[in-house]
Design an enzyme around this catalytic site. Sequence first.
Site, PDB file in Angstrom:
ATOM      1  N   GLU A  77       0.662  -1.214   0.077  1.00  0.00           N
ATOM      2  CA  GLU A  77      -0.021  -0.062  -0.018  1.00  0.00           C
ATOM      3  C   GLU A  77       0.776   1.336   0.026  1.00  0.00           C
ATOM      4  O   GLU A  77       1.908   1.304   0.540  1.00  0.00           O
ATOM      5  CB  GLU A  77      -0.892   0.164   1.230  1.00  0.00           C
ATOM      6  CG  GLU A  77      -2.064   0.992   1.046  1.00  0.00           C
ATOM      7  CD  GLU A  77      -3.034   0.958   2.252  1.00  0.00           C
ATOM      8  OE1 GLU A  77      -4.068   0.808   2.155  1.00  0.00           O
ATOM      9  OE2 GLU A  77      -2.444   1.066   3.410  1.00  0.00           O
ATOM     10  N   CYS A 105       6.414  -7.622   7.193  1.00  0.00           N
ATOM     11  CA  CYS A 105       7.897  -7.196   8.035  1.00  0.00           C
ATOM     12  C   CYS A 105       8.205  -8.316   9.278  1.00  0.00           C
ATOM     13  O   CYS A 105       7.164  -8.857   9.780  1.00  0.00           O
ATOM     14  CB  CYS A 105       7.133  -5.784   8.624  1.00  0.00           C
ATOM     15  SG  CYS A 105       8.682  -5.184   9.585  1.00  0.00           S
ATOM     16  N   CYS A 109       6.632  -5.398  15.714  1.00  0.00           N
ATOM     17  CA  CYS A 109       6.509  -4.598  16.662  1.00  0.00           C
ATOM     18  C   CYS A 109       4.764  -4.846  17.088  1.00  0.00           C
ATOM     19  O   CYS A 109       3.953  -5.088  16.152  1.00  0.00           O
ATOM     20  CB  CYS A 109       6.305  -3.043  16.198  1.00  0.00           C
ATOM     21  SG  CYS A 109       8.093  -2.645  15.642  1.00  0.00           S
ATOM     22  N   CYS A 112       1.623  -3.044  15.813  1.00  0.00           N
ATOM     23  CA  CYS A 112       1.552  -2.766  14.268  1.00  0.00           C
ATOM     24  C   CYS A 112       0.999  -4.097  13.571  1.00  0.00           C
ATOM     25  O   CYS A 112       1.599  -5.153  13.700  1.00  0.00           O
ATOM     26  CB  CYS A 112       2.883  -2.400  13.693  1.00  0.00           C
ATOM     27  SG  CYS A 112       2.970  -2.420  11.961  1.00  0.00           S
ATOM     28  N   CYS A 339      -9.096   6.061   8.243  1.00  0.00           N
ATOM     29  CA  CYS A 339      -7.850   5.324   8.882  1.00  0.00           C
ATOM     30  C   CYS A 339      -8.748   3.828   9.300  1.00  0.00           C
ATOM     31  O   CYS A 339      -8.023   2.743   8.984  1.00  0.00           O
ATOM     32  CB  CYS A 339      -7.655   5.856  10.193  1.00  0.00           C
ATOM     33  SG  CYS A 339      -6.255   7.032   9.924  1.00  0.00           S
TER      34      CYS A 339
HETATM   35  S1  SF4 Z   1       6.280  -0.731  13.016  1.00  0.00           S
HETATM   36 FE1  SF4 Z   1       5.354  -2.283  11.897  1.00  0.00          FE
HETATM   37  S2  SF4 Z   1       6.241  -2.005   9.799  1.00  0.00           S
HETATM   38 FE2  SF4 Z   1       7.646  -0.682  11.044  1.00  0.00          FE
HETATM   39  S3  SF4 Z   1       9.327  -2.202  11.675  1.00  0.00           S
HETATM   40 FE3  SF4 Z   1       7.522  -2.587  13.338  1.00  0.00          FE
HETATM   41  S4  SF4 Z   1       6.389  -4.272  12.617  1.00  0.00           S
HETATM   42 FE4  SF4 Z   1       7.652  -3.456  10.920  1.00  0.00          FE
END
Ligand code: SF4
Length: 361
Positions: A77, A105, A109, A112, A339
Amino acid sequence: MQFKSWGEPVYRIAQLLDWLYARRAATWDAMTNLPKQLREKLRENFSLQTLELVRKQGSQDTTQKFLWKLADHSLIESVLIPANPALYGEASDRHTLCISTQVGCAYGCKFCASGLEGWKRNLTPNEIVEQILSVERWHVAQPKEKSLEAAENRVVNNIVVMGMGEPLANYDNLLKALKILNAPWGGGIGARKITISTSGLAPQIRKLAQEPMQFRLAISLHGATDETRNKIMPVNRKYSLRELMDACRALPIPRRKRVTFEYVLLRGVNDSVEDARQLCQLLQGIRCKVNLIPFNPHPGSRFQRPTDLEVERFQQVLHQQNIQTNIRRPRGDDIQAACGQLQGEEFRNPQVQSLFTAEAR
Ligand code: SF4
């Protein structure tokens, strides 16, 4: 470049680059000053548009979100954020594009959604650059009255690398792409208009500091102690806060510029007055600004947003230590609805969410 082996004169390269980057040509046939035979060869050997637009969502304030399908059917995206008077002043014509650098990813985190699905692959330089070109091709194709600006074919003049993925984990491809976007013969976007966000890959931060082009850097801190950071950012177990801050201190910061730290406020996790004091200690001696991002809860998330009072209390502690701080507050129902439209396959990186919010001091 293939042109040499095809026996084409050198000036054809400049013509091709002009069509690709200055004129944002959407088809080989549009490149009318290239011989037909050459256009055929290009068509056979190269793909001009590698991103397929699957869905575009727009908010009333013209923020546009693009869901792209790649050649291997992966989804990524990009988000086009128009000038926001609250952020940049009435006269600004700034249009920021937030781009992705990886499919998924690996960094996981906890707040996220991009990390929940794991990492699939790195984007190629081409796929990174194409996000800008494809958005601009889309823009050119819009009926005039709906267009963000008149007949301009270049709309993106600011890039934030904060989409899906950890940009510095795809270092080589990212740098190749950014050099193309920065080059006068390419995207023509100044290095200081390009911000790379990282969760804290200390060795790559040091490497980036050695690059001749000084892109802006935003460090996702989100915790002022290893204990807090370990809970929400697994990357901290690899690169401790000490290692990260040492790398930040080594950054060449131009005069009157600051390093940006992003800090998502998670209720009861990292938002106490004591957390704020620890943050002040950590940032001592670093010319910086801190973006405080009250967490934007989404279905399935176990975190909560602190109250406005708690956010202000946190900010006050930083202000008392003369640390420049901005709070990113939701701008309104319209934007929050936009969002909220980000679903499963899209990212919910709080830093990206902060781009849709107004800044308040
Ligand atoms: S915030 Fe999300 S995209 Fe960024 S490094 Fe952490 S898990 Fe990966």
